[in-house]
Design a protein around this motif. Structure first.
Motif, mmCIF file in Angstrom:
data_model
loop_
_atom_site.group_PDB
_atom_site.id
_atom_site.type_symbol
_atom_site.label_atom_id
_atom_site.label_comp_id
_atom_site.label_asym_id
_atom_site.label_seq_id
_atom_site.Cartn_x
_atom_site.Cartn_y
_atom_site.Cartn_z
ATOM 1 N N PHE A 420 0.874 -1.175 0.000
ATOM 2 C CA PHE A 420 0.000 0.000 0.000
ATOM 3 C C PHE A 420 0.909 1.222 0.000
ATOM 4 N N LEU A 421 0.684 2.120 -0.959
ATOM 5 C CA LEU A 421 1.560 3.304 -1.095
ATOM 6 C C LEU A 421 0.734 4.587 -1.025
ATOM 7 N N ILE A 422 1.255 5.569 -0.272
ATOM 8 C CA ILE A 422 0.613 6.897 -0.295
ATOM 9 C C ILE A 422 1.632 7.876 -0.879
ATOM 10 N N HIS A 423 1.288 8.418 -2.059
ATOM 11 C CA HIS A 423 2.210 9.341 -2.754
ATOM 12 C C HIS A 423 1.872 10.780 -2.373
ATOM 13 N N PHE A 424 2.854 11.464 -1.762
ATOM 14 C CA PHE A 424 2.652 12.874 -1.360
ATOM 15 C C PHE A 424 3.310 13.809 -2.375
ATOM 16 N N PRO A 425 2.631 14.908 -2.739
ATOM 17 C CA PRO A 425 3.263 15.852 -3.683
ATOM 18 C C PRO A 425 4.316 16.705 -2.963
ATOM 19 N N LYS A 426 5.190 17.358 -3.755
ATOM 20 C CA LYS A 426 6.304 18.134 -3.169
ATOM 21 C C LYS A 426 5.807 19.252 -2.249
ATOM 22 N N ASP A 427 4.665 19.882 -2.632
ATOM 23 C CA ASP A 427 4.225 21.037 -1.822
ATOM 24 C C ASP A 427 3.668 20.624 -0.456
ATOM 25 N N ARG A 428 3.628 19.352 -0.171
ATOM 26 C CA ARG A 428 3.209 18.892 1.160
ATOM 27 C C ARG A 428 4.419 18.454 1.989
ATOM 28 N N LEU A 429 5.623 18.683 1.447
ATOM 29 C CA LEU A 429 6.835 18.226 2.149
ATOM 30 C C LEU A 429 7.652 19.420 2.626
ATOM 31 N N VAL A 430 8.377 19.186 3.718
ATOM 32 C CA VAL A 430 9.234 20.242 4.245
ATOM 33 C C VAL A 430 10.473 19.585 4.870
ATOM 34 N N GLU A 431 11.602 20.291 4.736
ATOM 35 C CA GLU A 431 12.864 19.757 5.298
ATOM 36 C C GLU A 431 12.739 19.563 6.797
ATOM 37 N N VAL A 432 13.384 18.521 7.325
ATOM 38 C CA VAL A 432 13.396 18.317 8.788
ATOM 39 C C VAL A 432 14.228 19.439 9.411
ATOM 40 N N ASP A 433 13.760 20.033 10.555
ATOM 41 C CA ASP A 433 14.586 21.126 11.148
ATOM 42 C C ASP A 433 15.842 20.559 11.798
#
Ligand code: ADP
Length: 433
Positions: A420-433
């Motif tokens: 089962f895969l959930i594909h997230f788009p780039k605009d929902r991602l953020v660098e880890v602080d």
């Protein structure tokens, strides 16, 4: 008006006057013939102008025509002025009419105007989709000649138009459900309105299925619980059996509670807008919690691996992401026999990032895959119930994914395992602080 009267009568009076003076001064007979001759010519000229005006009126266009002199010039001026006003009025009503037609054409409903003998006077473009009518070709045709559906024909014959008529299998592919109603107007004329109720009907039947499913899911544990309660009330049974029954009742009530909780989650997900992009979901912390829960559920009966190379977090709702990811992991454990392997990963891909749960479990046959995320859809009802499943887990996962602009994909092979895969788009991602 006086000016016009003077203009019209000036010339004949002037001739009469001059003739009279001439007669007084010279000779009456010469004056009479001369006056008569000039008046005759004047009448001819007037007759010529009248004929000229008549032919101009027939041409429907007075603008730019020869306008003569005297009163004729005034007549032409007035006619030209009126003609301009009429033309303007006609243009304006044409514009209004076209706007009105555009408005009706924009309507999602079909509209047919019928005359006294039920012949089509006009229909809008939607009627092409609803009844395969051609708004140009079919004007003037009897409506029952083109819409031959027996139900519709009897509806027209019965002349009982207070209730709408529902027609199935309409449209080009026969996939539309239509609601038709006739509204009489004017002198025996009729307006036929058709509305596409396919989605409405589908929603209605989904709602009925949903209520039936919830009732069924609750009735089974309730029947079990009430059976045990009856036994406890009516029969004298040992302390050990009593405890066993209470444990079983406890299991059933917790099943009902899970079901109600999941239903509430779904309702909440349904009614709220997309999740905001302001809150960070820390994936590494989330994975630690998921691994602990997975191990405690599996009780060391499976090999569980975690792979989290991507140092990116998700922008969205932590509780929703946790619930979606843990639903997939719980399923993987439930549907993987002892000794099987489960891997959950978080890694980058070209379009963003993907969370995946891979198991070596029982797998899902291809025919079930298109419906697997529907509410209460289960491949094996009894197996799902035995494992404590409600049939709502994947529906929740799919909802959570779409609320994060992500997409759920399923790859599975019967007897081999599932991913089962959930594909997230780039605009929902953020660098880890
Ligand atoms: P349930 O609560 O019944 O598990 P879900 O919505 O989570 O409901 O899953 C729907 C159905 O999909 C399950 O009943 C099961 O048949 C199938 N399924 C889900 N996950 C897996 C998996 N990892 N392996 C095999 N079948 C699965």
């Amino acid at each position: 008006m006086t000016r016009e009267i003077i203009k019209a009568l000036f010339f004949p009076f002037a001739i009469c006057f001059i003739s009279f003076i001439w007669g007084e001064v010279f000779s009456f007979s010469v004056a009479f013939y001369l006056g008569f001759f000039v008046l005759l010519i004047h009448s001819f000229i007037q007759a010529w102008f009248k004929i000229h005006l008549l032919s101009n009126l027939k041409k429907d266009d007075l603008i730019g025509q020869k306008r003569g002199f005297g009163i004729w010039r005034d007549i032409y001026d007035q006619l030209e002025k009126k003609s301009k006003i009429w033309r303007q009025a006609v243009l304006q009503s044409e514009v209004q009419y076209n706007k009105f037609l555009q408005g009706i054409q924009a309507s999602p409903n079909g509209l047919i105007m019928l005359d006294e003998i039920d012949h089509i006077e006009w229909c809008n473009n939607i009627c092409r989709d609803h009844f395969r009518l051609d708004p140009l070709r079919d004007v003037g045709q009897p409506v029952t000649f083109l819409l031959r559906n027996p139900q519709f024909v009897s509806y027209m014959q019965a002349r009982e138009f207070t209730r709408p008529l529902h027609l199935d299998f309409m449209g080009d592919q026969g996939s539309l459900m239509l609601m038709l109603q006739i509204f009489p107007y004017g002198e025996n004329r009729k307006l036929l309105l058709s509305q596409d109720i396919t989605i409405l009907k589908k929603n209605e039947s989904m709602r009925q299925d949903f209520v039936a499913n919830v009732s069924h899911e609750l009735r089974t544990p309730l029947t079990v619980v009430s059976g045990f309660l009856e036994t406890l009330r009516d029969l004298k049974i040992s302390k050990l059996d009593q405890k066993r029954y209470v444990d079983l009742m406890f299991a059933q009530t917790s099943r009902m509670m899970t079901l109600v909780e999941e239903l509430l989650i779904l309702t909440r997900l349904d009614s709220s807008p997309l999740t905001s992009k302001t809150t960070k979901v820390h994936i590494e912390e989330l994975f630690e919690k998921l691994l602990l829960d997975a191990k405690s559920l599996s009780q060391d009966k499976h090999v569980i691996e975690v792979n989290c190379p991507l140092k990116m977090d998700i922008l969205g709702s932590e509780s929703e992401i946790l619930s979606a990811f843990s639903n997939l992991i719980v399923n993987a454990i439930r549907y993987t026999p002892e000794g099987g392997k489960i891997i959950f990963e978080w890694k980058a891909e070209a379009s963003g990032a993907v969370f995946s749960v891979k198991d070596s479990g029982i797998g899902i046959a291809p025919e079930h895959l298109p419906r697997i995320t529907e509410r209460f859809y289960r491949v094996d009802r009894s197996r799902s119930r035995d494992t404590g499943g409600t049939g709502l887990g994947l529906a929740i996962v799919k909802h959570v994914a779409s609320r994060h602009n992500a997409v759920l994909k399923i790859e599975s092979e019967l007897g081999v395992g599932s991913t089962f895969l959930i594909h997230f788009p780039k605009d929902r991602l953020v660098e880890v602080d």
